[in-house]
Design a protein around this motif. Structure first.
Motif, PDB file in Angstrom:
ATOM      1  N   SER A  97       0.691  -1.235  -0.049  1.00  0.00           N
ATOM      2  CA  SER A  97      -0.221  -0.066  -0.069  1.00  0.00           C
ATOM      3  C   SER A  97       0.865   1.193  -0.054  1.00  0.00           C
ATOM      4  CB  SER A  97      -1.069  -0.060   1.281  1.00  0.00           C
ATOM      5  OG  SER A  97       0.247   0.175   2.536  1.00  0.00           O
ATOM      6  N   GLN A  98       0.378   2.351  -0.429  1.00  0.00           N
ATOM      7  CA  GLN A  98       0.997   3.443  -0.578  1.00  0.00           C
ATOM      8  C   GLN A  98       0.494   4.469   0.481  1.00  0.00           C
ATOM      9  OE1 GLN A  98       0.921   5.328  -4.521  1.00  0.00           O
ATOM     10  NE2 GLN A  98       2.078   3.742  -5.414  1.00  0.00           N
ATOM     11  N   PHE A  99       1.411   5.310   0.963  1.00  0.00           N
ATOM     12  CA  PHE A  99       0.929   6.424   1.888  1.00  0.00           C
ATOM     13  C   PHE A  99      -0.042   7.200   1.251  1.00  0.00           C
ATOM     14  CE2 PHE A  99       5.490   5.459   3.592  1.00  0.00           C
ATOM     15  CZ  PHE A  99       5.134   5.034   4.988  1.00  0.00           C
ATOM     16  N   THR A 100      -1.050   7.725   2.119  1.00  0.00           N
ATOM     17  CA  THR A 100      -1.838   8.783   1.900  1.00  0.00           C
ATOM     18  C   THR A 100      -1.662   9.969   2.424  1.00  0.00           C
ATOM     19  OG1 THR A 100      -3.469   8.373   3.641  1.00  0.00           O
ATOM     20  CG2 THR A 100      -3.997   6.944   1.719  1.00  0.00           C
ATOM     21  N   GLY A 101      -2.070  11.131   1.918  1.00  0.00           N
ATOM     22  CA  GLY A 101      -1.829  12.427   2.483  1.00  0.00           C
ATOM     23  C   GLY A 101      -2.051  12.369   3.899  1.00  0.00           C
ATOM     24  N   TYR A 102      -3.292  11.671   4.402  1.00  0.00           N
ATOM     25  CA  TYR A 102      -3.551  11.507   5.743  1.00  0.00           C
ATOM     26  C   TYR A 102      -2.136  10.761   6.503  1.00  0.00           C
ATOM     27  CZ  TYR A 102      -8.289  12.497   4.570  1.00  0.00           C
ATOM     28  OH  TYR A 102      -9.587  12.933   4.294  1.00  0.00           O
ATOM     29  N   ASP A 103      -1.684   9.848   5.843  1.00  0.00           N
ATOM     30  CA  ASP A 103      -0.438   9.220   6.749  1.00  0.00           C
ATOM     31  C   ASP A 103       0.595  10.048   6.763  1.00  0.00           C
ATOM     32  OD1 ASP A 103      -1.897   6.615   6.713  1.00  0.00           O
ATOM     33  OD2 ASP A 103      -1.227   6.248   4.688  1.00  0.00           O
ATOM     34  N   VAL A 104       0.867  10.964   5.721  1.00  0.00           N
ATOM     35  CA  VAL A 104       1.965  12.136   5.782  1.00  0.00           C
ATOM     36  C   VAL A 104       1.774  12.938   6.822  1.00  0.00           C
ATOM     37  CG1 VAL A 104       3.167  13.592   4.432  1.00  0.00           C
ATOM     38  CG2 VAL A 104       2.611  11.570   3.284  1.00  0.00           C
ATOM     39  N   ALA A 105       0.452  13.324   6.894  1.00  0.00           N
ATOM     40  CA  ALA A 105       0.124  14.497   7.838  1.00  0.00           C
ATOM     41  C   ALA A 105       0.447  13.898   9.336  1.00  0.00           C
ATOM     42  CB  ALA A 105      -1.237  14.795   7.905  1.00  0.00           C
ATOM     43  N   GLY A 106      -0.074  12.757   9.662  1.00  0.00           N
ATOM     44  CA  GLY A 106       0.223  12.065  10.896  1.00  0.00           C
ATOM     45  C   GLY A 106       1.551  11.722  11.184  1.00  0.00           C
ATOM     46  N   LEU A 107       2.467  11.368  10.207  1.00  0.00           N
ATOM     47  CA  LEU A 107       3.572  10.965  10.474  1.00  0.00           C
ATOM     48  C   LEU A 107       4.556  12.477  10.486  1.00  0.00           C
ATOM     49  CD1 LEU A 107       4.446   8.240   7.831  1.00  0.00           C
ATOM     50  CD2 LEU A 107       4.724   7.984  10.409  1.00  0.00           C
ATOM     51  N   VAL A 160      -1.896  15.008  13.553  1.00  0.00           N
ATOM     52  CA  VAL A 160      -2.449  13.639  13.728  1.00  0.00           C
ATOM     53  C   VAL A 160      -3.847  13.510  13.845  1.00  0.00           C
ATOM     54  CG1 VAL A 160      -2.372  11.849  15.644  1.00  0.00           C
ATOM     55  CG2 VAL A 160      -0.424  13.264  15.085  1.00  0.00           C
ATOM     56  N   LEU A 161      -4.509  14.489  14.297  1.00  0.00           N
ATOM     57  CA  LEU A 161      -5.902  14.624  14.320  1.00  0.00           C
ATOM     58  C   LEU A 161      -6.594  14.620  12.649  1.00  0.00           C
ATOM     59  CD1 LEU A 161      -6.874  17.056  17.211  1.00  0.00           C
ATOM     60  CD2 LEU A 161      -7.383  14.788  17.182  1.00  0.00           C
ATOM     61  N   ILE A 162      -5.861  15.545  12.090  1.00  0.00           N
ATOM     62  CA  ILE A 162      -6.201  15.207  10.614  1.00  0.00           C
ATOM     63  C   ILE A 162      -6.125  13.899   9.919  1.00  0.00           C
ATOM     64  CG2 ILE A 162      -5.529  16.028   8.379  1.00  0.00           C
ATOM     65  CD1 ILE A 162      -4.699  18.870   9.621  1.00  0.00           C
ATOM     66  N   SER A 163      -4.848  13.170  10.240  1.00  0.00           N
ATOM     67  CA  SER A 163      -4.745  11.917   9.943  1.00  0.00           C
ATOM     68  C   SER A 163      -5.969  10.950  10.420  1.00  0.00           C
ATOM     69  CB  SER A 163      -3.463  11.435  10.337  1.00  0.00           C
ATOM     70  OG  SER A 163      -3.132  10.998  11.671  1.00  0.00           O
ATOM     71  N   LEU A 164      -6.411  11.367  11.782  1.00  0.00           N
ATOM     72  CA  LEU A 164      -7.469  10.420  12.062  1.00  0.00           C
ATOM     73  C   LEU A 164      -8.875  10.724  11.305  1.00  0.00           C
ATOM     74  CD1 LEU A 164      -6.854  10.806  16.023  1.00  0.00           C
ATOM     75  CD2 LEU A 164      -6.335   8.653  14.535  1.00  0.00           C
ATOM     76  N   GLY A 165      -9.001  11.550  10.676  1.00  0.00           N
ATOM     77  CA  GLY A 165     -10.068  11.723   9.842  1.00  0.00           C
ATOM     78  C   GLY A 165      -9.988  10.596   8.774  1.00  0.00           C
ATOM     79  N   HIS A 166      -9.108  10.217   8.499  1.00  0.00           N
ATOM     80  CA  HIS A 166      -9.437   8.928   7.435  1.00  0.00           C
ATOM     81  C   HIS A 166      -9.453   7.590   8.119  1.00  0.00           C
ATOM     82  CE1 HIS A 166      -7.264   6.154   4.797  1.00  0.00           C
ATOM     83  NE2 HIS A 166      -8.084   6.585   3.744  1.00  0.00           N
TER      84      HIS A 166
END
Length: 83
Positions: free
Chosen positions: A2-12, A48-54
């Motif tokens: 799987s590839q990273f999503t924008g949500y993953d990048v924001a969380g990281l 991290v909260l943004i990443s939790l939106g996904h």
């Protein structure tokens, strides 16, 4: 794979900011109550909260929300104290 999503990048990025701020405070490089540490924690928690939106996780959302509020209160206190 799987590839990273924008949500993953924001969380990281958010986690990285918070870990850098924590490490710097423990190492005595920055004051935990100074704006760099507080701002890094606020931005990190928001990312991290943004990443939790996904991929929502209630316990993670609660701790990150608390982390963001605590950092924001610290920043507001600093701003009001400088007037």
């Amino acid at each position: 794979m799987s590839q990273f999503t924008g949500y993953d990048v924001a969380g990281l990025i958010g986690v990285t900011l918070m870990l850098i701020a924590y490490g710097a405070t423990v190492a005595g490089k920055i004051d935990v109550k100074a704006w760099p540490a507080l701002l890094a924690n606020l931005i990190g928690a928001v990312l991290v909260l943004i990443s939790l939106g996904h991929d929502f996780n209630l316990s993670a959302a609660v701790i990150e929300s608390a982390w963001a509020v605590i950092a924001l209160v610290g920043l507001i206190r600093l701003a009001l104290g400088r007037r």
